[in-house]
Structures are given as C-alpha cells and as structure tokens.
Write an enzyme that holds these catalytic residues in place. Structure first.
Site, PDB file in Angstrom:
ATOM      1  N   CYS A  72      96.044  35.920  82.159  1.00 32.13           N
ATOM      2  CA  CYS A  72      95.464  35.094  81.085  1.00 32.13           C
ATOM      3  C   CYS A  72      94.864  35.990  80.013  1.00 32.13           C
ATOM      4  CB  CYS A  72      94.403  34.162  81.673  1.00 32.13           C
ATOM      5  SG  CYS A  72      93.453  33.298  80.418  1.00 32.13           S
ATOM      6  N   CYS A 111      91.084  35.639  79.677  1.00 28.71           N
ATOM      7  CA  CYS A 111      90.361  36.315  80.766  1.00 28.71           C
ATOM      8  C   CYS A 111      90.295  37.814  80.486  1.00 28.71           C
ATOM      9  CB  CYS A 111      91.041  36.050  82.116  1.00 28.71           C
ATOM     10  SG  CYS A 111      90.716  34.389  82.765  1.00 28.71           S
ATOM     11  N   ASP A 132      89.140  33.575  65.861  1.00 30.11           N
ATOM     12  CA  ASP A 132      90.562  33.384  66.136  1.00 30.11           C
ATOM     13  C   ASP A 132      91.372  34.430  65.365  1.00 30.11           C
ATOM     14  OD1 ASP A 132      92.371  30.671  67.147  1.00 30.11           O
ATOM     15  OD2 ASP A 132      93.358  32.174  65.907  1.00 30.11           O
ATOM     16  N   HIS A 174      87.731  31.012  84.413  1.00 28.54           N
ATOM     17  CA  HIS A 174      89.066  30.551  84.038  1.00 28.54           C
ATOM     18  C   HIS A 174      89.270  29.096  84.424  1.00 28.54           C
ATOM     19  CE1 HIS A 174      93.267  30.719  82.927  1.00 28.54           C
ATOM     20  NE2 HIS A 174      93.502  30.002  84.006  1.00 28.54           N
ATOM     21  N   GLY A 209      99.426  20.574  71.997  1.00 30.73           N
ATOM     22  CA  GLY A 209      99.607  21.806  71.223  1.00 30.73           C
ATOM     23  C   GLY A 209      98.849  22.994  71.770  1.00 30.73           C
ATOM     24  N   HIS A 223      89.532  26.254  75.762  1.00 31.66           N
ATOM     25  CA  HIS A 223      88.840  26.794  74.589  1.00 31.66           C
ATOM     26  C   HIS A 223      88.617  25.704  73.563  1.00 31.66           C
ATOM     27  CE1 HIS A 223      93.181  27.248  73.936  1.00 31.66           C
ATOM     28  NE2 HIS A 223      92.927  27.039  72.649  1.00 31.66           N
ATOM     29  N   HIS A 262      88.104  25.070  69.515  1.00 27.28           N
ATOM     30  CA  HIS A 262      88.220  25.614  68.162  1.00 27.28           C
ATOM     31  C   HIS A 262      87.032  25.120  67.346  1.00 27.28           C
ATOM     32  CE1 HIS A 262      92.572  26.883  68.306  1.00 27.28           C
ATOM     33  NE2 HIS A 262      92.584  25.991  69.286  1.00 27.28           N
TER      34      HIS A 262
HETATM   35  P1  AMP Z   1      95.663  26.654  71.201  1.00 22.08           P
HETATM   36  O1  AMP Z   1      96.909  26.379  70.415  1.00 22.08           O
HETATM   37  O2  AMP Z   1      94.658  25.532  71.129  1.00 22.08           O
HETATM   38  O3  AMP Z   1      95.966  27.077  72.612  1.00 22.08           O
HETATM   39  O4  AMP Z   1      94.950  27.853  70.468  1.00 22.08           O
HETATM   40  C1  AMP Z   1      95.028  29.171  70.888  1.00 22.08           C
HETATM   41  C2  AMP Z   1      94.430  30.008  69.791  1.00 22.08           C
HETATM   42  O5  AMP Z   1      94.188  31.297  70.303  1.00 22.08           O
HETATM   43  C3  AMP Z   1      95.327  30.159  68.568  1.00 22.08           C
HETATM   44  O6  AMP Z   1      94.653  29.639  67.431  1.00 22.08           O
HETATM   45  C4  AMP Z   1      95.556  31.673  68.484  1.00 22.08           C
HETATM   46  O7  AMP Z   1      95.567  32.144  67.164  1.00 22.08           O
HETATM   47  C5  AMP Z   1      94.360  32.212  69.258  1.00 22.08           C
HETATM   48  N1  AMP Z   1      94.553  33.520  69.853  1.00 22.08           N
HETATM   49  C6  AMP Z   1      95.591  33.929  70.635  1.00 22.08           C
HETATM   50  N2  AMP Z   1      95.403  35.197  71.015  1.00 22.08           N
HETATM   51  C7  AMP Z   1      94.215  35.602  70.486  1.00 22.08           C
HETATM   52  C8  AMP Z   1      93.474  36.816  70.524  1.00 22.08           C
HETATM   53  N3  AMP Z   1      93.909  37.902  71.196  1.00 22.08           N
HETATM   54  N4  AMP Z   1      92.303  36.887  69.853  1.00 22.08           N
HETATM   55  C9  AMP Z   1      91.862  35.817  69.163  1.00 22.08           C
HETATM   56  N5  AMP Z   1      92.507  34.633  69.103  1.00 22.08           N
HETATM   57  C10 AMP Z   1      93.688  34.525  69.737  1.00 22.08           C
END
Ligand code: AMP
Length: 119
Positions: free
Chosen positions: A6, A9, A32, A48, A95, A102, A104
């Site tokens: 993950c 994680c 993000d 997790h 999505g 998490h 947003h």
């Molecule tokens: P979701 O589509 O709700 O699963 O959102 C996942 C979010 O994680 C997306 O907006 C990605 O841009 C963000 N994301 C993925 N990898 C990273 C990372 N290494 N650091 C910061 N954000 C990330």
C-alpha cells in the site's frame, strides 16, 4: 497494522516522501501529488483500512478523529472561513484509486460542481 503493497502505508512508514501537513498518533495529512484545487490535502488514518467500507463499529473513535482533525487542518491551512469540500471515494464506482481510506480536503478557491448527475 499496515499493508506491504500500500503506497499510503509506505508514506506513513516514511519509505515514500510526502509534503506533510499534520501528524498525530492516529492520522497523517499531506498534500495530494496531483492537486485539483489550489489546496488539495489528503487525510489518512495511519492504520491500514482499505476504504470507508472497512470501517467497523470498533473504529468509531477513529471516524470521529478523522473528521474533527480534518476540520482542524482546514483551519490551519486558512481555508475554513472561505469554505472547502471533503470527499471520500469508495470502491471502483466511487473512483477510489488508492486502496487506503483517505479523505480529500479541497479548497483555496471555488470548488467546481459535483460529479455529473445520473442521466
Ligand atoms: P482516490 O482517487 O480517492 O483514491 O485518490 C487518491 C489520491 O491519491 C489521488 O488524488 C492521487 O493524486 C493521490 N496520490 C497518489 N499517490 C500519491 C503520493 N505518493 N503522494 C500524494 N498523493 C498521492
């Protein structure tokens, strides 16, 4: 408990860098990597949990902390008075791309309309 494959994680463990905003015993918040608004933060539990669907009755305290700290972080980022949007994507129809619960936190400017309505 963490999941070895993950990405979030790995961020919690410090194995992948992030632009950290806030951290306590329960949560980590960071920017993000692909922001969709001027301020786009993520708030994640250190534990997790695959998605919101993974939250069980035993996680009620965590759910409360997640929301209360998100509001705190919004205040710290200076977007509380102008307003912000919080989104939790769950599963493929929701999505969700990263399989670690998490939240947003979107703000710093007028956030666009919600997703397209069902036809
Ligand atoms: P979701 O589509 O709700 O699963 O959102 C996942 C979010 O994680 C997306 O907006 C990605 O841009 C963000 N994301 C993925 N990898 C990273 C990372 N290494 N650091 C910061 N954000 C990330």
């Amino acid at each position: 408990m963490s999941s070895s494959d993950c990405i979030f994680c790995k961020i919690v463990a410090g194995d992948i860098p992030c632009r950290s905003i806030y951290e306590d015993d329960w949560l980590l918040s960071f920017y993000d990597i692909h922001p969709v608004t001027p301020i786009h933060a993520l708030v994640i539990p250190k534990q997790h949990l695959t998605s919101l669907d993974d939250l069980a009755g035993t996680d009620r305290s965590l759910a409360g902390v997640l929301l209360e700290r998100t509001a705190f972080i919004a205040r710290q980022l200076g977007i509380a008075s102008s307003g912000y949007r919080t989104i939790v994507n769950t599963g493929s129809d929701g999505g969700q791309e990263v399989a670690h619960l998490h939240l947003h936190l979107l703000g710093g400017g007028r956030v666009g309309p919600m997703v397209a309505r069902h036809p």
